[in-house]
Design an enzyme around this catalytic site. Structure first.
Site, short mmCIF file in Angstrom:
data_model
loop_
_atom_site.label_atom_id
_atom_site.label_comp_id
_atom_site.label_asym_id
_atom_site.label_seq_id
_atom_site.Cartn_x
_atom_site.Cartn_y
_atom_site.Cartn_z
N ASP A 264 0.86 -1.17 0.00
CA ASP A 264 0.00 0.00 0.00
C ASP A 264 0.90 1.23 0.00
O ASP A 264 2.13 1.13 0.08
CB ASP A 264 -0.95 -0.01 1.21
CG ASP A 264 -2.23 0.74 0.95
OD1 ASP A 264 -2.25 1.62 0.06
OD2 ASP A 264 -3.23 0.48 1.63
N TYR A 265 0.30 2.39 -0.07
CA TYR A 265 1.00 3.67 -0.26
C TYR A 265 2.03 3.89 0.85
O TYR A 265 1.68 4.07 2.01
CB TYR A 265 -0.05 4.78 -0.25
CG TYR A 265 0.34 6.08 -0.88
CD1 TYR A 265 -0.16 6.44 -2.13
CD2 TYR A 265 1.16 6.98 -0.23
CE1 TYR A 265 0.17 7.66 -2.71
CE2 TYR A 265 1.50 8.20 -0.79
CZ TYR A 265 0.99 8.54 -2.03
OH TYR A 265 1.31 9.75 -2.60
#
Length: 750
Positions: A264-265
């Site tokens: 994820d980011y």
């Protein structure tokens, strides 16, 4: 996704690639402002593309932008390795459908698959190859804002949705025209944070992990999902971006998943904040755990070249890897990235999906589907015979969401546009004669700081300059002059979503005061609640004659509500989450474990027992929803009351539509195991089906029961987990929701 020819193509590339080229393939970057074809821009992204240091891009907003980025990447790649393009397509692309939680309320897998298919076609027409969906985080805490994107509280329903969305997005081949690769997220237990705080960690029994949170991912993998995204949270003290036992062990080892795992980011970088070590250390922990691509942080790009030469000794983190082992892990991740691209057809044709053919699907057809989905997702919670209304009813439409566009889209509608929404005032006006009178009645919220926060992604909430007293007076006058009042209440779109936890998930205070004022007029009230989570509605049902939970329904959400209000569509939605009566009741679900001292007598319903909650204010149970007709359930019948493992038993029930309108009934089957080795949930959903019943029609519904339905895990640890089943009796409950059921006992013989 793999086949022999794609495996050969990957092997040939791997044999020719340098270490730097392999590491570059692990870098997943945001498009930002994108590039223009032929432009000599000197942005960081352009430099990375020119150096062959990008494997994929997410967040492109047009086909032209994707084409320009691909052109630049191919020019900068010695071996002409293409990018793939990804985006958040959570509940539709340009055509925004109801929130995932709302679509879950339809319990209609064919409908959910159709909405995912349309979203895939729109996304593919803009050059996208992968979408970060479906989100299949089971959640039971309404304080958590990302409940809006979830499939609700039940793993069986969530698993069915995971499979339906994967089929809709990918079809039989994610490389086919108009299809995209699904990405199951967030792996795993992201929907179980402590106190409902977003990004917080999950501490839970391994049995709960195996039985509640992991099964939807297994179902998505079984449906062919091509990729998975890791979660921000830690599970039992180990952050998911470093959780090798769950990623390499369970996901790949137990389910056979052979696709791509993305971070994820900045999820890899955040491992240091989790306390797992210095940047170089956490990079290797993530890579070893099975994270193939690094989203945005560029930590793989920064640290892996040196680590591949020196290896790492980090005794404080319990990590020692030789340089040879580091290079082997880089090869493993790079081969998975290339295999993913091969499965998308990009190694054969780097321009696959980037030529503008096929064109985007007909948005008019998408709107019809969105309108149907909105009507099928809304849940009728109360109706004292007030609905449906006649089109000639003198109607007053009151509330802060009565003439709203932007908030109807709901959270995570990144490509949606407010101008595509038909607001409720217009939707009702198109079906009613005379058109309704209108008053806002109150502001959506009253605090300036909250308005600023809700407008974080663009202005969706504004303040009416008039005093509250004047707004209430106008609303009361309109209500007194009407035959019926339709009250549009609820949340702003950014009340729910990422980083949007709420201490008290209920209606904002100004809306409560408006409802109190309208209730004094004596005019019958129909309340429609537009929301992104399970709001506490205690007391509202006593002030209205009809209550409709409409969620955030997307571009055609208000039109779906209008169709229901005037009887052009039949209410068929059923709750995918339990609605608490008061905020303090959350977390709450139908599958709670029994205790040694259960509540009895007047506190029996849901074992509330709260001193500050009236005993006649109860939650709306999971699976609940009303129709405009009555469906009677006959007594359930078992084909046998005893069975041996391996035998199949049928449970049948006869439904009768005793009313004058058609019905879409969702028949639900629950199981209880009252005598087991460990405490088992009071009841679990094990099957459901939808049937259409004409007025007066009688129909038999049959479920097949197998011993595997009663299996459960014993897990002193993840590695030592085993699934067991005990001989003895189980209870089977069938009905229209998790509370109002009829039961039979089945005994499994040893």
């Amino acid at each position: 996704m793999g086949n022999r020819s794609s495996e050969d193509a990957v092997a040939r590339l791997m044999a020719e690639m340098t270490l730097a080229e392999k590491i570059g393939q692990l870098n997943l970057l945001a498009a930002g402002e994108g590039l223009t074809t032929g432009a000599a821009t000197d942005t960081p992204l352009a430099k990375r593309l020119d150096a062959g240091e990008v494997g994929a891009i997410f967040g492109t907003k047009s086909l032209a932008s994707a084409q320009a980025l691909q052109e630049r990447a191919l020019a900068g790649s010695r071996l002409k390795i293409p990018l793939f393009f990804a985006e958040d397509v959570i509940h539709g692309h340009r055509t925004v459908f109801p929130l995932p939680l709302a679509l879950a309320a339809s319990w209609d897998m064919a409908l959910i698959e159709a909405t995912a298919g349309f979203a895939a076609a729109e996304a593919a027409a803009e050059g996208l190859h992968q979408v970060y969906a479906p989100m299949i985080d089971v959640t039971r805490d309404a304080r958590w804002g990302r409940m809006a994107e979830s499939p609700g509280e039940d793993p069986h329903l969530a698993g069915a949705i995971a499979a339906a969305m994967t089929r809709g997005l990918q079809g039989t081949d994610p490389a086919a025209p108009g299809r995209v690769a699904a990405c199951l997220k967030h792996f795993v237990a992201y929907g179980a944070p402590l106190s409902g705080r977003d990004y917080d960690n999950a501490s839970l029994a391994w049995e709960d992990l195996l039985e509640i949170y992991l099964p939807p991912f297994a179902d998505g993998v079984a449906a062919g999902a091509a990729s998975v995204m890791a979660a921000f949270n830690a599970v039992n003290k180990l952050p998911m971006h470093a959780h090798g036992p769950l990623i390499e062990g369970w996901l790949r080892g137990r389910t056979g998943f052979d696709g791509l795992v993305v971070s994820d980011y900045t999820g890899i970088r955040e491992l240091s904040a989790h306390g797992l070590g210095a940047p170089a250390t956490v990079v290797l922990r993530a890579l070893a755990a099975g994270i193939d691509m690094d989203m945005v942080g560029e930590d793989y790009l920064t640290h892996l070249p040196a680590l591949a030469e020196t290896g790492l000794k980090a005794p404080e983190a319990g990590l020692t890897l030789s340089a040879e082992r580091v290079r082997a892990l880089i090869d493993r991740a790079c081969a998975r990235v290339l295999g993913f691209k091969a499965g998308l057809g990009l190694l054969d044709d780097p321009w696959r999906g980037l030529t503008g053919s096929p064109a985007a699907p007909d948005r008019a057809e998408g709107r019809k589907l969105a309108r149907k989905a909105a009507a099928r997702s809304a849940v009728l919670l109360k109706n004292d015979g007030l609905l449906p209304l006649s089109p000639d009813t003198r109607l007053a439409l009151i509330g802060p969401l009565a003439d709203d566009r932007a908030n109807m889209l709901g959270t995570w509608s990144v490509s949606g546009r407010a101008e595509d929404v038909t607001p409720l005032l217009e939707a009702v006006g198109a079906l009613a004669a005379p058109p309704p009178s209108h008053a806002a009645g109150c502001n959506l919220v009253e605090d300036d700081w909250l308005i600023e926060r809700l407008n974080v992604h663009g202005t969706t909430v504004t303040r009416d300059p008039r005093s509250e007293a004047n707004m209430l007076a106008e609303a009361v006058a309109a209500a007194k002059a009407a035959d019926v009042v339709l009250v549009a209440l609820g949340e702003a779109k950014e009340h729910a979503g990422e980083s949007s936890s709420r201490l008290c998930p209920d209606l904002p205070a100004p809306q409560r005061r408006l409802l109190d004022a309208l209730a004094t007029t004596g005019t019958p009230l129909v309340v429609a609640v537009f929301a992104g989570r399970a709001l506490a509605l205690g007391g509202i049902e006593q002030q209205c004659g009809a209550l409709l939970y409409a969620w955030h329904g997307g571009i055609a959400g208000p039109e779906g509500v209008a169709d229901l209000v005037f009887g052009r569509a039949e209410p068929s939605g059923r709750l995918p989450v339990t609605l608490p009566a008061a905020p303090g009741q959350t977390p709450l679900s139908h599958a709670e474990d029994p205790t040694g001292r259960p509540w009895t007598g007047r506190f029996a319903k849901f074992r509330t027992g709260w001193l500050d909650l009236a005993d006649d204010s109860q939650p709306y149970p999971f699976g609940f929803g009303l129709s405009y007709t009555e469906v009677d359930y006959g007594p359930p019948r078992l084909s046998a009351t005893e069975a041996r493992p391996g035998e199949r038993i049928s449970l049948s029930v006869t439904l009768t539509n005793t009313g004058a309108r058609p019905a879409i009934e969702t028949v639900q089957l629950y199981l209880s195991d009252p005598e087991a080795r460990i405490t088992r949930p009071a009841r679990r959903l094990v099957a459901f089906c939808q049937v259409e019943l004409a007025p007066g029609e009688e129909r038999e519904v049959t479920f097949e029961i197998g011993a595997e339905m009663a299996q459960y895990p014993l897990a002193p640890s993840l590695e030592a987990a085993e699934w067991v089943r005990d001989p003895g009796r189980i209870l089977l409950h069938v009905g229209p929701n998790s509370r109002d059921t009829l039961s039979e006992t089945l005994t499994w013989l040893a």
